[in-house]
Design a protein around this motif. Structure first.
Motif, short mmCIF file in Angstrom:
data_model
loop_
_atom_site.label_atom_id
_atom_site.label_comp_id
_atom_site.label_asym_id
_atom_site.label_seq_id
_atom_site.Cartn_x
_atom_site.Cartn_y
_atom_site.Cartn_z
N ARG A 1 -13.23 -9.25 2.00
CA ARG A 1 -14.02 -8.04 2.23
C ARG A 1 -15.50 -8.37 2.38
N LEU A 2 -15.97 -9.37 1.64
CA LEU A 2 -17.37 -9.78 1.79
C LEU A 2 -17.62 -10.26 3.21
N VAL B 1 -20.01 -8.27 6.04
CA VAL B 1 -21.14 -8.90 6.72
C VAL B 1 -20.94 -8.86 8.23
N ARG B 2 -19.71 -9.10 8.69
CA ARG B 2 -19.43 -9.03 10.12
C ARG B 2 -19.71 -7.63 10.67
N VAL B 3 -19.24 -6.62 9.98
CA VAL B 3 -19.43 -5.24 10.44
C VAL B 3 -20.92 -4.89 10.46
N ALA C 1 -20.64 -15.26 13.06
CA ALA C 1 -19.80 -16.22 12.34
C ALA C 1 -20.61 -17.01 11.32
N GLU C 2 -21.82 -17.42 11.69
CA GLU C 2 -22.67 -18.16 10.76
C GLU C 2 -23.07 -17.30 9.57
N LEU C 3 -23.37 -16.04 9.81
CA LEU C 3 -23.72 -15.13 8.72
C LEU C 3 -22.55 -14.93 7.76
N MET C 4 -21.36 -14.79 8.30
CA MET C 4 -20.18 -14.63 7.45
C MET C 4 -19.97 -15.87 6.59
N THR D 1 -13.67 -17.57 8.19
CA THR D 1 -14.18 -16.26 8.60
C THR D 1 -13.35 -15.61 9.66
N GLY D 2 -12.35 -16.28 10.19
CA GLY D 2 -11.52 -15.67 11.23
C GLY D 2 -12.31 -15.50 12.49
#
Length: 206
Positions: free
Chosen positions: A92-93, A97-99, A188-191, A205-206
């Motif tokens: 969920r984290l 972050v992705r959303v 992706a990097e942020l996740m 991170t998928g």
């Protein structure tokens, strides 16, 4: 005897105020806080300047309401993912972050205005309040992850503050707005960074 507004009049005033805030939000997203004059907002809403001042006593008061509503929606969306979404705390984290990042990159003008653009002095406290609300939803998911053994022991509030600051800082410059592969890479990097910050053993991170 004071005039009492009827429910129909109150509804019309509320609808006009909502339209004014929506139009002001669009103006801020297009030109920033400094150039979002009351005259520009009134023109966008199809109102007179005097009508704007019937709803808000100053440009600063209007700016605070624009910020409050737009930020509240972002906190609400993030909270829906972090607190109520599917998956464990780490999943969920990463998803939250992705959303959050995707929404910012899809609406760069508004996101920059909320995160970092020079603004009315009256927005200082509003920004601080919403940073506290972002930290609160991150705190909850990190605390849950620690309790479940997904993250190492830590102070969830410190990690949440680090996440809030880092995500905003990383996004500020790219809000000029990368598209396609550049945006995908950034998200992706942020996740992955968020999972590392929380101490997840892997950063899938998928």
């Amino acid at each position: 005897m004071a005039y009492r507004k009827t429910p129909a009049v109150q509804d019309r005033l509320a609808a006009a105020k909502d339209r004014l805030i929506q139009c002001a939000t669009s103006v801020v997203a297009d030109v920033g806080w400094a150039n979002a004059s009351v005259t520009a907002v009134a023109a966008a809403a199809g109102m007179s300047v005097g009508s704007v001042y019937q709803h808000f006593p100053s440009k600063g008061a209007l700016a605070v309401e624009v910020f409050r509503r737009a930020s509240a929606r972002e906190v609400e969306v993030l909270g829906e993912v972090l607190r109520d979404g599917s998956g464990d705390a780490a999943e969920r984290l990463a998803c939250g972050v992705r959303v959050f990042a995707r929404r910012a990159l899809q609406h760069p003008g508004l996101a920059y205005a909320l995160l970092a653009a020079p603004a009315e002095p009256s927005l200082g406290e509003a920004r601080s309040e919403f940073r506290r609300r972002y930290r609160a939803v991150f705190t909850d998911v990190v605390r849950e992850g620690v309790a479940a053994g997904l993250f190492p022991r830590q102070d969830p509030e410190v990690t949440a503050a680090a996440l809030t600051g880092a995500i905003g800082e990383v996004l500020v410059d790219p809000l000029s707005a990368p598209t396609g592969d550049a945006a995908d890479h950034l998200v992706a990097e942020l996740m992955a960074m968020s999972l590392r910050c929380a101490g997840a053993p892997s950063a899938t991170t998928g």
